[in-house]
Every structure is written in structure tokens, then in C-alpha cells.
Design a protein around this motif. Sequence first.
Motif, PDB file in Angstrom:
ATOM      1  N   ASN A   1       0.809  -1.225   0.000  1.00  0.00           N
ATOM      2  CA  ASN A   1       0.000   0.000   0.000  1.00  0.00           C
ATOM      3  C   ASN A   1       0.837   1.267   0.000  1.00  0.00           C
ATOM      4  OD1 ASN A   1      -2.329  -1.516   0.048  1.00  0.00           O
ATOM      5  ND2 ASN A   1      -2.519  -1.478   2.262  1.00  0.00           N
TER       6      ASN A   1
ATOM      7  N   SER B   1      -6.853   1.383   1.723  1.00  0.00           N
ATOM      8  CA  SER B   1      -5.796   0.494   1.195  1.00  0.00           C
ATOM      9  C   SER B   1      -4.535   1.294   0.857  1.00  0.00           C
ATOM     10  CB  SER B   1      -6.284  -0.271  -0.039  1.00  0.00           C
ATOM     11  OG  SER B   1      -7.289  -1.174   0.311  1.00  0.00           O
ATOM     12  N   ARG B   2      -4.232   2.217   1.748  1.00  0.00           N
ATOM     13  CA  ARG B   2      -2.996   3.009   1.684  1.00  0.00           C
ATOM     14  C   ARG B   2      -2.323   2.905   3.048  1.00  0.00           C
ATOM     15  NH1 ARG B   2      -1.283   6.071  -3.093  1.00  0.00           N
ATOM     16  NH2 ARG B   2      -3.130   6.453  -4.358  1.00  0.00           N
TER      17      ARG B   2
END
Length: 349
Positions: A126, A159-160
Motif C-alpha cells: 500500500n 488500502s494506503r
Amino acid sequence: MDLDAARQALEEFIPHVKNISDGSIKKMAGRDLMRFKEFKKQGIAVKFGRFTQKENKQIQKNVEEFLSLTGIDSAEKLLFTSRYPEDKDTIHRLKTEHHFCEKISEGIPRPWRLIYYRARKMFDPNNYKGRYTKEEKEKLKKYQALHGNDWKKISELMSRSNLSVAMKFSEIKSAINYGTWTKEETQKLMNAVKEVLRRRLETENPSSHSSLEQSNEDPWIDREKLYQQLPWTEIETKVGSRYWRQCKQKWNSILTSKLTKGQQLYRGTNGLQAKINLIKRLHETKAEDASEVNWDELSNAIGDVPRAYVQSKFYRLKVSSVPLWKRKTFSEIIDYLYEKKLPELEEML
């Protein structure tokens, strides 16, 4: 080992141990103390700060060997087990059976916790997702409104990585000015930094006020206090129109101007000589990574300036002089500057 004994034993290896929480001391006594003693026998000091390229390679090797040993099929599963609830119990068992803590930190003279965090940063997919789309920016604003600064929660939703979402929100949360700093903005920055340093000085020494009450035209606190880590997100909020990285860069330029009293140290023949000295000094260090360089000592190559000033000059030098510098290691960049750029500068001088 009781808490006081553990803290005393660790003090030999970690000068700032008194600032570490009791819980962390207990963990370090179990995970790190024996490792530190082994490194001491080899004449190796415990390190902090940026990881070197050599250390990054060692972490990669340690992770790959642990995956091979246990049969866990990816570094993400190993280091971000909570993302795989169906495999969680099996992975935890394998990590315990095969001594994950010892294996991941093998050959690296740093606290285990820092090695683990570094490994997570290196192997988190990510972290490498490129620029944020407009849709992602809108989602980020919406999630922050719902969850506040719970970046762990938001990072899972986006999703980072935690760091990525926190820094991106810092940039987009208000109308940011990317142009030249106005006098009003600069004064707001000066006032914000001065307020932070006054508060810090009064906490450390309640009876001391005098140095901070002087005019803004002078360096109103000693050099060591001026050039230190500052709470940039707090300063960003006080300035209002710039995000934290811009504030930090601007402060470094103001600080350099103050400490050099306006001398033009990087112009004309003086500038050429400074570049020559900088390249020679860097080459003499034989450093494999920027974190191995003592930038404070190196500042003498240019003049009585802060390390950030020297680092910024080195950055400009490599960007303007070294082709494909992003693909080169630190030592390769230094070698190129020494072999190719240095003779050119000496001829110009």
C-alpha cells in the motif's frame, strides 16, 4: 530482571533511555539487551536514525529467509497478519515456533521495534500506489470527517499506508498556497515557531525568558534550540495557508539566513569553492548511505550553516549534475560527482 535494572542495563546502549516508557523498557530488555551485548563484543554500536542501504538489504534477506523457513507465502502475510484473518492463527504459531523476533533483526544493531517498523514500511504494497485520484481525495476527506485522525482505520479503508493517508490529508485539508511566501505568511511562520520554542524553553527552564523576548530580527534563541525537531503539523495549523513540509522548508531557509547573517556563501567563486569542498568531504567519508554522513561536521565545508543547508545544496548538486541519479546508490552518486563533476568545477574556479 526488574524494571530499574533493565533501564540501567539499557542505558549503556541507548542514551535517551530515560525518555522511554516502562512497557517499552520491559520489551527491549527481553528482545534487545542480549543482542546489544553481542554487538558490543564485536565493537559495533547501537544505531538510530535513517536505515542504510546495507541495512535495508539485510532486512530483505532476513524476511526472505524467514518466509522460506516457514512456508508463509508472502511478506505481506508475515508483516500484516491482520489483513489475513483466515491464516492468522497459523502465521502466529509459525512466528513463535521459528523465533520471528530474533530472525528478523539478525545482523542489524538497532532496537527490534525499529527494525520491525522498517520491514513493514519496505514490504507494505500500500506504500507504492502512486498519486491519489480525485475520487480517493474525496474518500479521504469523508473518512477523516467520520473517524478523525485514526489513520490506522482510514488506511485500512483506503488500502494506503498510515503515513500516506496522514500526509495526504495534511496537504488537502485546506486551500494551500504553492506560490511565493508573502510577508504575512512568513511572519505567521516565525510567530508559530517562536511560540513552540518559547513553550519548550519554559518547560525545560521555567525561569528563562530573556532570549525569546528579543527582536525577530536576531536569532532569538541559541543555535541548538533553533535547529531541532519541531511539531510541524501544529505549526502548519497556525500558518493556515501552507502544509507542514512547506513550513519546514521555509523555516530552514529562514534559519540559514539568520545564522549566516546574510552572507552570500554559495555565489560566485565562493560558491564554486564550496561545491568543490563539499564533494571532496563527501568522498572522504566513504559513506554507503546519506544517513552515515555527519552533516553537522560537513557544514564546515561551506561555512557556519545548519546541516539542512548543506543537505539542500548536495541535493541540488546531484539533481543538476548526475544523470539518472534516482537509479544510483548514494556512493555511486558521490563517485560520479568526484570523478566527473569535481574536475569541471576546479577548472571553472
